[in-house]
Design a protein around this motif. Structure first.
Motif, PDB file in Angstrom:
ATOM      1  N   ASN B 185      -3.427 -15.389  -5.491  1.00  0.00           N
ATOM      2  CA  ASN B 185      -2.426 -15.202  -4.434  1.00  0.00           C
ATOM      3  C   ASN B 185      -1.638 -13.920  -4.642  1.00  0.00           C
ATOM      4  OD1 ASN B 185      -2.494 -17.627  -2.584  1.00  0.00           O
ATOM      5  ND2 ASN B 185      -2.516 -18.601  -4.604  1.00  0.00           N
ATOM      6  N   ILE B 186      -1.295 -13.634  -5.887  1.00  0.00           N
ATOM      7  CA  ILE B 186      -0.609 -12.367  -6.173  1.00  0.00           C
ATOM      8  C   ILE B 186      -1.514 -11.203  -5.774  1.00  0.00           C
ATOM      9  CG2 ILE B 186       0.273 -10.865  -8.008  1.00  0.00           C
ATOM     10  CD1 ILE B 186       1.191 -13.359  -9.517  1.00  0.00           C
ATOM     11  N   THR B 187      -2.777 -11.287  -6.170  1.00  0.00           N
ATOM     12  CA  THR B 187      -3.728 -10.214  -5.883  1.00  0.00           C
ATOM     13  C   THR B 187      -3.883 -10.002  -4.377  1.00  0.00           C
ATOM     14  OG1 THR B 187      -4.882 -10.710  -7.928  1.00  0.00           O
ATOM     15  CG2 THR B 187      -6.108  -9.440  -6.291  1.00  0.00           C
ATOM     16  N   ARG B 188      -3.988 -11.096  -3.633  1.00  0.00           N
ATOM     17  CA  ARG B 188      -4.128 -11.020  -2.172  1.00  0.00           C
ATOM     18  C   ARG B 188      -2.928 -10.311  -1.527  1.00  0.00           C
ATOM     19  NH1 ARG B 188      -1.769 -14.222   1.445  1.00  0.00           N
ATOM     20  NH2 ARG B 188      -1.148 -15.813  -0.084  1.00  0.00           N
ATOM     21  N   VAL B 189      -1.737 -10.704  -1.952  1.00  0.00           N
ATOM     22  CA  VAL B 189      -0.509 -10.139  -1.389  1.00  0.00           C
ATOM     23  C   VAL B 189      -0.384  -8.652  -1.745  1.00  0.00           C
ATOM     24  CG1 VAL B 189       1.973 -10.184  -1.840  1.00  0.00           C
ATOM     25  CG2 VAL B 189       0.774 -12.300  -1.187  1.00  0.00           C
ATOM     26  N   VAL B 190      -0.652  -8.329  -2.991  1.00  0.00           N
ATOM     27  CA  VAL B 190      -0.516  -6.942  -3.450  1.00  0.00           C
ATOM     28  C   VAL B 190      -1.552  -6.054  -2.759  1.00  0.00           C
ATOM     29  CG1 VAL B 190      -0.862  -5.456  -5.482  1.00  0.00           C
ATOM     30  CG2 VAL B 190       0.619  -7.484  -5.629  1.00  0.00           C
ATOM     31  N   ASP B 191      -2.771  -6.556  -2.617  1.00  0.00           N
ATOM     32  CA  ASP B 191      -3.806  -5.763  -1.936  1.00  0.00           C
ATOM     33  C   ASP B 191      -3.431  -5.527  -0.468  1.00  0.00           C
ATOM     34  OD1 ASP B 191      -5.139  -5.602  -4.310  1.00  0.00           O
ATOM     35  OD2 ASP B 191      -6.692  -7.064  -3.808  1.00  0.00           O
ATOM     36  N   ALA B 192      -2.821  -6.533   0.160  1.00  0.00           N
ATOM     37  CA  ALA B 192      -2.376  -6.358   1.561  1.00  0.00           C
ATOM     38  C   ALA B 192      -1.289  -5.284   1.636  1.00  0.00           C
ATOM     39  CB  ALA B 192      -1.858  -7.688   2.120  1.00  0.00           C
ATOM     40  N   CYS B 193      -0.355  -5.312   0.711  1.00  0.00           N
ATOM     41  CA  CYS B 193       0.698  -4.282   0.677  1.00  0.00           C
ATOM     42  C   CYS B 193       0.091  -2.893   0.524  1.00  0.00           C
ATOM     43  CB  CYS B 193       1.654  -4.525  -0.487  1.00  0.00           C
ATOM     44  SG  CYS B 193       2.712  -5.961  -0.263  1.00  0.00           S
ATOM     45  N   ASN B 194      -0.863  -2.785  -0.380  1.00  0.00           N
ATOM     46  CA  ASN B 194      -1.401  -1.467  -0.715  1.00  0.00           C
ATOM     47  C   ASN B 194      -2.218  -0.828   0.410  1.00  0.00           C
ATOM     48  OD1 ASN B 194      -0.136  -1.079  -3.159  1.00  0.00           O
ATOM     49  ND2 ASN B 194      -1.696  -2.205  -4.315  1.00  0.00           N
ATOM     50  N   GLU B 195      -2.391  -1.540   1.514  1.00  0.00           N
ATOM     51  CA  GLU B 195      -3.020  -0.968   2.705  1.00  0.00           C
ATOM     52  C   GLU B 195      -1.991  -0.255   3.586  1.00  0.00           C
ATOM     53  OE1 GLU B 195      -6.349  -1.304   3.754  1.00  0.00           O
ATOM     54  OE2 GLU B 195      -6.693  -2.060   1.717  1.00  0.00           O
ATOM     55  N   LEU B 196      -0.704  -0.502   3.343  1.00  0.00           N
ATOM     56  CA  LEU B 196       0.349  -0.007   4.243  1.00  0.00           C
ATOM     57  C   LEU B 196       0.845   1.380   3.831  1.00  0.00           C
ATOM     58  CD1 LEU B 196       2.502  -3.261   4.539  1.00  0.00           C
ATOM     59  CD2 LEU B 196       0.659  -2.471   6.052  1.00  0.00           C
ATOM     60  N   PRO B 197       1.151   2.246   4.815  1.00  0.00           N
ATOM     61  CA  PRO B 197       1.589   3.618   4.495  1.00  0.00           C
ATOM     62  C   PRO B 197       2.774   3.670   3.510  1.00  0.00           C
ATOM     63  CG  PRO B 197       1.160   3.408   6.847  1.00  0.00           C
ATOM     64  CD  PRO B 197       1.014   2.028   6.276  1.00  0.00           C
ATOM     65  N   ALA B 198       3.777   2.802   3.669  1.00  0.00           N
ATOM     66  CA  ALA B 198       4.957   2.874   2.787  1.00  0.00           C
ATOM     67  C   ALA B 198       4.559   2.671   1.332  1.00  0.00           C
ATOM     68  CB  ALA B 198       5.993   1.821   3.201  1.00  0.00           C
ATOM     69  N   PHE B 199       3.655   1.728   1.097  1.00  0.00           N
ATOM     70  CA  PHE B 199       3.224   1.443  -0.273  1.00  0.00           C
ATOM     71  C   PHE B 199       2.308   2.552  -0.790  1.00  0.00           C
ATOM     72  CE2 PHE B 199       4.809  -2.588   1.169  1.00  0.00           C
ATOM     73  CZ  PHE B 199       5.269  -3.239   0.030  1.00  0.00           C
ATOM     74  N   ILE B 200       1.463   3.081   0.090  1.00  0.00           N
ATOM     75  CA  ILE B 200       0.562   4.171  -0.316  1.00  0.00           C
ATOM     76  C   ILE B 200       1.387   5.405  -0.697  1.00  0.00           C
ATOM     77  CG2 ILE B 200      -1.205   5.796   0.534  1.00  0.00           C
ATOM     78  CD1 ILE B 200      -2.211   3.424   2.349  1.00  0.00           C
ATOM     79  N   GLU B 201       2.372   5.737   0.137  1.00  0.00           N
ATOM     80  CA  GLU B 201       3.181   6.943  -0.121  1.00  0.00           C
ATOM     81  C   GLU B 201       4.073   6.794  -1.353  1.00  0.00           C
ATOM     82  OE1 GLU B 201       5.296   7.592   3.526  1.00  0.00           O
ATOM     83  OE2 GLU B 201       3.434   7.695   4.683  1.00  0.00           O
TER      84      GLU B 201
END
Lengths: 213, 213
Positions: B185-201
């Protein structure tokens, strides 16, 4: 409300002070950390990290992590206020809170020192050096932040969230004989708090699970 | 605003994500922890704990401690919200935040592991055991808290404060090769975040002080 607490746990002590300052009644449930009751299945079902405190609300909701619980109490029982109204002043209080909660306490608690001793074979002298390394760091920063204030308590003329975090940490530091002489402002604030009924009633030696002296 | 940051500091990384999510522009000032710039007098005058991040507001006010700063940003720049409105839901988010900020990160940062290595003579294998002891504890609790949720992010259908704290901690765990398989569940949530521009930047490798690969 039901409070799961250990008399000498500084996170439990913080929450007891907050409850007393807010005038919120609670039933006390002792969790004996020395007998590892926090790692029993029954307690892990209540608090999966195996940490005290846990607060159970009247509707059964289960709250963990002392800072999160105290913020909840502040939002649901706003009087007396433990945080100021101004956002910048609130940030200053929370910065003091986190200097204790994130920089000192996580390194200077019994779970960590037991691990250093029993698993890593660190001597008692080594444990002393560990405390000397990590406790002063946070206190130096807090002392500097308090120096600029001339208030009776850490961040105002009434006790607030910063005081709630400082008092148990200083209790712990004194227990481990840390020299508090370099921190006159912290000492002044903590001594002022310890005159007040809420702080006296929340103190470790006043709890039902404290050994009788 | 001016942000004092180190590209790989997880507390700096949290604040960068929050600033990006809120759409707040800032000037980046690198503090090189490997060269101990955080302990130079110039930086200690800005942050007496010698920690990153520090945020300097346009009027010169100086904010320290990532949680305190993010709460400040939430109060002064409420959109998009990083905390829900309901006090019990807010307590749940802050409990997740503190499971990371008080239980994992303070024990698993470079200051502590350098002390274990250089002052206490702990071997690399011993450092590995240290991470294995303290990182999973917090992740197990967070995983259990996330299991009951079916939301895209840690605590809702948009990224919030819990995600902001989880992503840098998982980045750090992966860097130290912690097996993340027990935490789907942690991995799923973190991977979803890492698709978003704010997290990437906000990611370490995107910062001006990251070494070019």
């Amino acid at each position: 409300m039901k409070l799961y607490s250990y008399y000498r746990s500084s996170a439990s002590y913080r929450l007891r002070i907050a409850l007393k300052l807010k005038g919120i009644a609670y039933d006390y449930h002792a969790v004996n950390l020395l007998q590892a009751e926090q790692r029993c299945d029954a307690y892990l079902a209540i608090n999966p990290l195996g940490l005290v405190p846990t607060l159970i609300l009247d509707d059964g909701a289960r709250l963990t992590q002392s800072s999160a619980i105290i913020e909840y109490l502040e939002e649901t029982h706003p009087e007396p206020a433990l945080l100021p109204e101004n956002p910048l002043a609130r940030a200053r209080v929370r910065s003091l809170v986190n200097a204790v909660a994130c920089e000192i306490q996580p390194l200077c608690n019994s779970g960590v020192t037991e691990h250093l001793k029993k698993v890593m074979g660190v001597s008692d002298a080594g444990i002393g050096e560990w405390y000397e390394r990590w406790m002063p760091r946070g206190f130096v920063a807090v002392e500097e932040m308090l120096e600029t204030a001339s208030t009776a308590f850490a961040t105002g003329d009434a006790p607030g969230m910063a005081d709630i975090f400082l008092v148990p940490q200083v209790y712990n530091a004194r227990r481990f004989n840390l020299d508090m002489a370099p921190y006159p402002n912290i000492t002044r604030v903590v001594d002022a708090c310890n005159e007040l009924p809420a702080f006296i009633e929340a103190a470790p030696e006043q709890q039902p699970d404290a050994p009788s002296s």
